[in-house]
Design a protein around this motif. Structure first.
Motif, PDB file in Angstrom:
ATOM      1  N   GLY A 161      22.911 -23.469 -27.020  1.00 17.49           N
ATOM      2  CA  GLY A 161      23.769 -22.932 -25.981  1.00 17.49           C
ATOM      3  C   GLY A 161      23.254 -23.245 -24.595  1.00 17.49           C
ATOM      4  N   LEU A 162      23.852 -22.617 -23.615  1.00 18.21           N
ATOM      5  CA  LEU A 162      23.453 -22.779 -22.219  1.00 18.21           C
ATOM      6  C   LEU A 162      22.590 -21.593 -21.820  1.00 18.21           C
ATOM      7  N   VAL A 163      21.373 -21.876 -21.363  1.00 18.87           N
ATOM      8  CA  VAL A 163      20.445 -20.824 -20.957  1.00 18.87           C
ATOM      9  C   VAL A 163      19.860 -21.161 -19.595  1.00 18.87           C
ATOM     10  N   GLN A 164      19.229 -20.171 -18.995  1.00 21.33           N
ATOM     11  CA  GLN A 164      18.588 -20.341 -17.701  1.00 21.33           C
ATOM     12  C   GLN A 164      17.098 -20.642 -17.880  1.00 21.33           C
ATOM     13  N   VAL A 165      16.526 -21.243 -16.884  1.00 18.48           N
ATOM     14  CA  VAL A 165      15.077 -21.488 -16.909  1.00 18.48           C
ATOM     15  C   VAL A 165      14.335 -20.175 -17.164  1.00 18.48           C
ATOM     16  N   GLY A 166      13.379 -20.225 -18.097  1.00 16.16           N
ATOM     17  CA  GLY A 166      12.596 -19.051 -18.430  1.00 16.16           C
ATOM     18  C   GLY A 166      13.166 -18.196 -19.538  1.00 16.16           C
ATOM     19  N   ASP A 167      14.382 -18.491 -19.960  1.00 14.51           N
ATOM     20  CA  ASP A 167      15.022 -17.714 -21.026  1.00 14.51           C
ATOM     21  C   ASP A 167      14.437 -18.067 -22.388  1.00 14.51           C
ATOM     22  N   SER A 168      14.910 -17.316 -23.405  1.00 19.04           N
ATOM     23  CA  SER A 168      14.541 -17.568 -24.797  1.00 19.04           C
ATOM     24  C   SER A 168      15.795 -17.827 -25.609  1.00 19.04           C
ATOM     25  N   LEU A 169      15.613 -18.580 -26.686  1.00 16.45           N
ATOM     26  CA  LEU A 169      16.740 -18.934 -27.549  1.00 16.45           C
ATOM     27  C   LEU A 169      16.186 -19.189 -28.947  1.00 16.45           C
ATOM     28  N   ARG A 170      16.891 -18.687 -29.954  1.00 19.38           N
ATOM     29  CA  ARG A 170      16.489 -18.951 -31.334  1.00 19.38           C
ATOM     30  C   ARG A 170      17.447 -19.961 -31.960  1.00 19.38           C
ATOM     31  N   LEU A 171      16.898 -21.041 -32.429  1.00 22.09           N
ATOM     32  CA  LEU A 171      17.652 -22.018 -33.194  1.00 22.09           C
ATOM     33  C   LEU A 171      17.436 -21.757 -34.673  1.00 22.09           C
ATOM     34  N   ARG A 195       4.891 -22.292 -26.296  1.00 22.33           N
ATOM     35  CA  ARG A 195       6.195 -21.775 -25.872  1.00 22.33           C
ATOM     36  C   ARG A 195       7.164 -21.652 -27.040  1.00 22.33           C
ATOM     37  N   PHE A 196       7.094 -22.571 -27.988  1.00 25.02           N
ATOM     38  CA  PHE A 196       8.004 -22.577 -29.130  1.00 25.02           C
ATOM     39  C   PHE A 196       7.242 -22.159 -30.385  1.00 25.02           C
ATOM     40  N   THR A 197       7.979 -21.526 -31.313  1.00 22.57           N
ATOM     41  CA  THR A 197       7.399 -21.125 -32.586  1.00 22.57           C
ATOM     42  C   THR A 197       8.350 -21.496 -33.714  1.00 22.57           C
ATOM     43  N   ILE A 198       7.827 -22.199 -34.706  1.00 29.39           N
ATOM     44  CA  ILE A 198       8.604 -22.538 -35.887  1.00 29.39           C
ATOM     45  C   ILE A 198       8.235 -21.584 -37.015  1.00 29.39           C
ATOM     46  N   SER A 199       9.238 -21.175 -37.789  1.00 34.40           N
ATOM     47  CA  SER A 199       8.982 -20.255 -38.890  1.00 34.40           C
ATOM     48  C   SER A 199      10.027 -20.471 -39.978  1.00 34.40           C
ATOM     49  N   VAL A 200       9.764 -19.908 -41.153  1.00 36.26           N
ATOM     50  CA  VAL A 200      10.702 -20.004 -42.260  1.00 36.26           C
ATOM     51  C   VAL A 200      10.983 -18.617 -42.821  1.00 36.26           C
ATOM     52  N   ASP A 201      12.173 -18.476 -43.377  1.00 40.17           N
ATOM     53  CA  ASP A 201      12.546 -17.284 -44.138  1.00 40.17           C
ATOM     54  C   ASP A 201      12.872 -17.782 -45.539  1.00 40.17           C
ATOM     55  N   LYS A 202      11.912 -17.616 -46.435  1.00 36.21           N
ATOM     56  CA  LYS A 202      12.071 -18.184 -47.763  1.00 36.21           C
ATOM     57  C   LYS A 202      13.162 -17.494 -48.567  1.00 36.21           C
ATOM     58  N   ALA A 203      13.420 -16.247 -48.282  1.00 35.25           N
ATOM     59  CA  ALA A 203      14.458 -15.513 -49.013  1.00 35.25           C
ATOM     60  C   ALA A 203      15.853 -16.032 -48.666  1.00 35.25           C
ATOM     61  N   ARG A 204      15.994 -16.549 -47.452  1.00 35.70           N
ATOM     62  CA  ARG A 204      17.313 -17.009 -46.983  1.00 35.70           C
ATOM     63  C   ARG A 204      17.404 -18.535 -46.881  1.00 35.70           C
ATOM     64  N   ASN A 205      16.339 -19.239 -47.232  1.00 35.51           N
ATOM     65  CA  ASN A 205      16.314 -20.708 -47.096  1.00 35.51           C
ATOM     66  C   ASN A 205      16.620 -21.126 -45.664  1.00 35.51           C
ATOM     67  N   VAL A 250      15.129 -22.020 -41.603  1.00 35.12           N
ATOM     68  CA  VAL A 250      14.045 -22.443 -40.726  1.00 35.12           C
ATOM     69  C   VAL A 250      14.472 -22.087 -39.304  1.00 35.12           C
ATOM     70  N   TYR A 251      13.550 -21.539 -38.541  1.00 29.72           N
ATOM     71  CA  TYR A 251      13.868 -21.120 -37.184  1.00 29.72           C
ATOM     72  C   TYR A 251      12.976 -21.831 -36.177  1.00 29.72           C
ATOM     73  N   LEU A 252      13.526 -21.984 -34.977  1.00 28.72           N
ATOM     74  CA  LEU A 252      12.718 -22.436 -33.852  1.00 28.72           C
ATOM     75  C   LEU A 252      12.973 -21.461 -32.716  1.00 28.72           C
ATOM     76  N   ASP A 253      11.978 -20.653 -32.420  1.00 27.72           N
ATOM     77  CA  ASP A 253      12.071 -19.720 -31.305  1.00 27.72           C
ATOM     78  C   ASP A 253      11.554 -20.415 -30.052  1.00 27.72           C
ATOM     79  N   THR A 254      12.446 -20.551 -29.099  1.00 30.69           N
ATOM     80  CA  THR A 254      12.084 -21.215 -27.853  1.00 30.69           C
ATOM     81  C   THR A 254      11.942 -20.168 -26.764  1.00 30.69           C
ATOM     82  N   ASN A 255      10.820 -20.175 -26.078  1.00 26.62           N
ATOM     83  CA  ASN A 255      10.554 -19.235 -24.993  1.00 26.62           C
ATOM     84  C   ASN A 255      10.196 -19.998 -23.729  1.00 26.62           C
ATOM     85  N   SER A 256      10.398 -19.337 -22.606  1.00 29.96           N
ATOM     86  CA  SER A 256      10.045 -19.937 -21.309  1.00 29.96           C
ATOM     87  C   SER A 256      10.605 -21.352 -21.200  1.00 29.96           C
TER      88      SER A 256
END
Length: 121
Positions: free
Chosen positions: A9-19, A66-76, A78-84
């Motif tokens: 999506g469209l975010v501002q500088v410094g925002d967070s977004l989860r992919l 700034r970014f964190t990758i993680s998995v949820d094995k129960a739901r198959n 993968v996430y990418l949490d983007t910060n700052s």
């Protein structure tokens, strides 16, 4: 396996977004899941990767801390949490699956369709 990325999506500088990336079937235990991104006029570049079963992960220097990758094995999932986020994070983000613990896009056989992230200043 089919992969479907979402959450851009469209975010501002410094925002967070989860992919998010949904896998159609459970990845095998040694599979590697990764995020890449491609900005207009540039090559697709590595962002982060994680091994499905062992939580081993690595990041590109440009997103480390700034970014964190993680998995949820129960739901198959993968996430990418983007910060700052920064304007240079603007790109289409792709999730991918392969068998090698590698930052090379050539080592990934399965790709999602991509989700656009735009960082506005």
């Amino acid at each position: 396996v089919q992969l479907q990325a979402s959450g851009g999506g469209l975010v501002q500088v410094g925002d967070s977004l989860r992919l998010s990336c949904a896998a159609s079937t459970r990845p095998y235990s040694s599979a590697v899941l990764a995020w890449f991104r491609q900005a207009p006029g540039k090559e697709r570049e590595f962002v982060a990767l994680i091994r499905w079963s062992r939580d081993s992960r690595t990041y590109s220097d440009s997103v480390k801390g700034r970014f964190t990758i993680s998995v949820d094995k129960a739901r198959n999932m993968v996430y990418l949490d983007t910060n700052s986020v920064k304007p240079e994070d603007t790109a289409v983000y792709y999730c991918a699956s392969g068998s090698r613990f590698s930052s090379s896009k050539n080592d990934y056989n399965y790709w999602g369709q991509g989700t656009q992230v735009t960082v506005s200043s």
